[in-house]
Write a protein that holds these residues in place. Structure first.
Motif, short mmCIF file in Angstrom:
data_model
loop_
_atom_site.label_atom_id
_atom_site.label_comp_id
_atom_site.label_asym_id
_atom_site.label_seq_id
_atom_site.Cartn_x
_atom_site.Cartn_y
_atom_site.Cartn_z
N ASN A 38 0.80 -0.77 0.20
CA ASN A 38 -0.02 -0.20 -0.18
C ASN A 38 0.39 1.40 -0.03
OD1 ASN A 38 -2.49 -1.18 -0.31
ND2 ASN A 38 -2.45 -1.35 2.06
N ASN A 61 -10.75 -2.17 3.93
CA ASN A 61 -10.13 -2.33 3.01
C ASN A 61 -9.18 -3.68 2.66
OD1 ASN A 61 -9.27 0.03 3.24
ND2 ASN A 61 -8.03 -0.10 4.66
N LYS A 108 1.85 3.29 2.14
CA LYS A 108 1.02 4.52 3.50
C LYS A 108 1.76 4.98 3.96
CE LYS A 108 -3.50 2.56 4.17
NZ LYS A 108 -4.62 1.92 5.10
#
Length: 385
Positions: free
Chosen positions: A102, A236, A104
């Protein structure tokens, strides 16, 4: 019945062989860690030395760059020998896989942490609290992060912190009052004010030592606030959580193998052949393999879909379905195995009684069956509107 059908690369073959060769070492600590409810540290140290804990790091960050399918295959292999080791290290593998998929964090944060992982760092998320229950149900953390002159001050308690004695880093979920959002701080396990309380008194997965994490005015910097969530994490799609059903698949395989060997070799003096010759026993064995084939094909098919970005976009509730089907099939397989073996399966020295206790833990790992079933119903109903 085994994972042989699902090995498609030389890389997979090499790691399955290495983990299988290490299997007797892993299982050598199973009875002791279960009896004492103590983490099998030796097993994790061996996995670190093998390079296993870096496999879910992308190659550009010095790791193996494995897929979810690879992880599922390897985690199932470990679980055949020791379920606590598999579930514990599975959380590390899954967290790393999700973090780097991801992206992030900042590139600098990811690069720095990848170096730590290459040097043997172990991480898990610590999110569950007594007041909120499973974080997948949407409860707001009671653990708080308040900005002070010296940095963020974090206080609270987290239950079910798997692999607590071995973790070097912990991703702690908090409520950030200033931002009115939840977030995650990356804390070193030796931070001042951070301690582990011995509360792990369960009958299942005793060797995981999923203890309570106590945070008493732990000070953290802005750089340690690595995630601020805009939406509940439970919404998610995270294929790396398939390490959970992979673990219970491995337990089921171990139980099945034990029962089949027992049936093929145990011959009471009332029979001229081992009990495997009996129709009733063959029926039980056939039912075990029926459940194994069903569950394993579903698990690996969904893992392969997740690994293909073009197909992944079409996934809806299949990840939860895989976890539910595999876990419940695994419970039934262990049940059938114990029926074949009979009262001997209840002896404390018999691994089946440990498989029976450990496999039940799967019902309480995320996502829970009721959430998966409700989401399926809601998707069906919304399709008619």
């Amino acid at each position: 019945m085994s994972t042989e059908l699902f090995i498609t690369t030389d890389f997979q073959r090499r790691w399955v062989n290495e983990l299988t060769e290490a299997g007797p070492f892993f299982s050598g600590f199973s009875e002791r860690s279960d009896e004492l409810s103590k983490f099998p540290q030796e097993n994790i140290e061996k996995l670190i030395k093998m390079g296993y804990t870096t496999l879910t790091l992308p190659k550009e960050f010095g790791g193996g760059g494995i897929t979810v399918t690879d992880m599922v295959l390897f985690q199932e292999t470990i679980a055949r020998f020791d379920s606590a080791t598999a579930l514990a290290i599975g959380w590390h593998q899954g967290v790393i896989g999700e973090l780097y998929e991801n992206r992030k964090w900042t590139e600098e944060q990811l690069a720095q942490f990848s170096e730590a992982v290459q040097q043997g760092a172990l991480v898990n998320r610590s999110v569950t609290e007594a007041q909120t229950g499973s974080p997948t149900r949407g409860g707001r953390p009671q653990t708080t992060a308040v900005r002070t002159e010296s940095g963020w001050m974090i206080s609270g308690e987290k239950t079910f912190t798997t692999m607590a004695p071995a973790l070097t880093h912990i991703l702690v979920s908090v409520w950030i009052e200033e931002k009115q959002k939840t977030g995650f701080f990356l804390l070193p396990s030796d931070a001042n004010g951070l301690s582990i309380r011995d509360t792990w008194h369960m009958i299942s997965m005793r060797g995981t030592e999923s203890q309570t994490l106590v945070l008493d005015q732990v000070i953290a910097t802005d750089d340690q606030l690595v995630e601020v969530n805009e939406a509940p994490r439970g919404n998610n799609q995270n294929g790396w959580l398939l390490h959970i059903p992979a673990c219970y698949m491995g337990i089921a395989q171990a139980a099945r193998d034990y029962a089949v060997h027992f049936a093929a070799t145990y011959q009471p003096n009332s029979l001229n052949e081992p009990i495997a010759s009996l129709f009733s026993i063959q029926t039980q064995i056939g039912k075990m393999d029926l459940e194994l084939i069903k569950a394993r094909h579903l698990l690996y098919d969904i893992a392969r879909i997740y690994d293909d970005p073009a197909r992944r976009v079409h996934l809806q509730n299949e990840l939860g379905v895989a976890k539910s089907i595999v876990t419940n099939s695994a419970i039934e397989i262990v049940n059938l195995a114990m029926r074949i073996v009979g009262a001997k399966s209840l002896e404390m020295s018999n691994p089946l009684q440990r498989y029976y206790r450990d496999v039940r833990a799967g019902l309480h790992n995320p996502p829970m069956d009721d959430m998966t079933i409700t989401k399926l119903a809601q998707a069906a109903i919304s399709g008619q509107q």
